[in-house]
Design an enzyme around this catalytic site. Structure first.
Site, PDB file in Angstrom:
ATOM      1  N   SER A 161      12.391  12.329   8.037  1.00  0.00           N
ATOM      2  CA  SER A 161      13.494  13.228   8.128  1.00  0.00           C
ATOM      3  C   SER A 161      13.523  14.179   6.894  1.00  0.00           C
ATOM      4  O   SER A 161      13.001  13.766   5.996  1.00  0.00           O
ATOM      5  CB  SER A 161      15.036  12.154   8.412  1.00  0.00           C
ATOM      6  OG  SER A 161      14.814  11.346   7.141  1.00  0.00           O
TER       7      SER A 161
ATOM      8  N   VAL B 167       4.096  10.910  -3.135  1.00  0.00           N
ATOM      9  CA  VAL B 167       2.862  11.159  -4.111  1.00  0.00           C
ATOM     10  C   VAL B 167       1.814  10.032  -4.418  1.00  0.00           C
ATOM     11  O   VAL B 167       0.705  10.584  -4.343  1.00  0.00           O
ATOM     12  CB  VAL B 167       3.472  11.498  -5.545  1.00  0.00           C
ATOM     13  CG1 VAL B 167       2.662  11.451  -6.548  1.00  0.00           C
ATOM     14  CG2 VAL B 167       4.746  12.553  -5.526  1.00  0.00           C
TER      15      VAL B 167
ATOM     16  N   LYS C 187       2.561   9.267   9.617  1.00  0.00           N
ATOM     17  CA  LYS C 187       3.882   8.713   9.209  1.00  0.00           C
ATOM     18  C   LYS C 187       4.403   8.682  10.675  1.00  0.00           C
ATOM     19  O   LYS C 187       4.731   9.972  11.205  1.00  0.00           O
ATOM     20  CB  LYS C 187       4.444   9.775   8.161  1.00  0.00           C
ATOM     21  CG  LYS C 187       5.957   9.372   7.975  1.00  0.00           C
ATOM     22  CD  LYS C 187       6.341   9.839   6.552  1.00  0.00           C
ATOM     23  CE  LYS C 187       7.558   9.488   5.911  1.00  0.00           C
ATOM     24  NZ  LYS C 187       7.935   9.617   4.476  1.00  0.00           N
TER      25      LYS C 187
ATOM     26  N   GLY D 157       8.556   7.512  -4.768  1.00  0.00           N
ATOM     27  CA  GLY D 157       7.558   8.196  -4.928  1.00  0.00           C
ATOM     28  C   GLY D 157       6.300   7.820  -4.027  1.00  0.00           C
ATOM     29  O   GLY D 157       5.144   8.230  -4.301  1.00  0.00           O
TER      30      GLY D 157
END
Length: 238
Positions: free
Chosen positions: A42, A18, A38, A15
């Site tokens: 992928s 989120v 980031k 998670g």
């Protein structure tokens, strides 16, 4: 105020995206000029000739950040495997220099960068031995560790925290995802993680309703951000 925070996990699919969206939303709602980054993603979604980084798109849209994907994610891969393997297969290996360059460019436009990792701390980013742990140390960031709330999390969280200490990474706090106060195991897991590791659990995120990262559905996420936010959480991020 620190320049940012790194969101890592005890495993893949715990998670992180989120939680990253929630934290970035909280930062921006409290007047902090924050952005998302980031190093490698992928499993991107293909739309015609374009690769859409689903995780990054979800975080940006939810937090209300207008940025180009190639500015915030230097390496985007379609195949859903570890970045080192995706880069090898797709002929576009992760470059440490490119990551650092893009990160520094973003820092010129924002006061705070929330960096989401890929999987856990020991994820190879390329075939030259560059790992997530090395990225964290290069960026000189503390870590928020996202863990599952259920059975097994004491072991996974403790191993991650012990390893972090060994390689000079500071875990600023732990966020338990999928937590329920009605679940005796979840409640005890939270207590044991803090006791065993002398750690701080800064947020317990319950099961969310209607949230779908790939399909860009936010469900009750904003409502949950408002409910869970506290000055203590903001303090741990800042």
């Amino acid at each position: 105020m620190r320049s940012g925070i790194f969101v890592s996990g005890t495993d893949t699919d715990v998670g992180k995206s989120v939680v990253s969206a929630m934290l970035l939303y909280m930062l921006r709602e409290n007047g902090i000029n924050a952005c998302y980054f980031k190093a490698a993603l992928s499993g991107a979604l293909r739309e015609g000739d374009m690769l859409i980084p689903g995780d990054g798109r979800f975080v940006l849209e939810f937090a209300g950040v207008k940025e180009k994907y190639d500015r915030i994610i230097p390496h985007i891969y379609e195949i859903p495997v570890s970045p080192h393997l995706a880069g090898r297969i797709e002929g576009n290996r992760v470059s440490r220099d490119e990551i650092i360059r893009k990160y520094n460019e973003l820092k010129e436009a924002y006061d705070y960068i929330l960096v989401e990792g890929a999987g856990g701390l020991i994820v190879p980013l390329n075939d030259q031995g560059y790992m997530t742990r090395d990225l964290i140390n290069d960026l000189e960031l503390d870590v928020i560790l996202v863990s599952r709330a259920g059975v097994g999390t004491i072991n996974h969280t403790s191993l991650s925290m012990e390893y972090a200490k060994d390689v000079g990474i500071n875990i600023q706090g732990v966020i338990l995802n999928g937590y329920s106060e009605e679940n005796v195991a979840h409640v005890d897991n939270a207590k044991m993680i803090e006791k065993i590791n002398d750690a701080k659990i800064i947020m317990k995120v319950p099961e969310l309703i209607g949230v779908d990262v790939e399909n860009l559905e936010f469900g009750n996420l904003k409502e949950m951000c408002i409910k869970l936010f506290s000055e203590e959480i903001l303090k741990e991020l800042k």
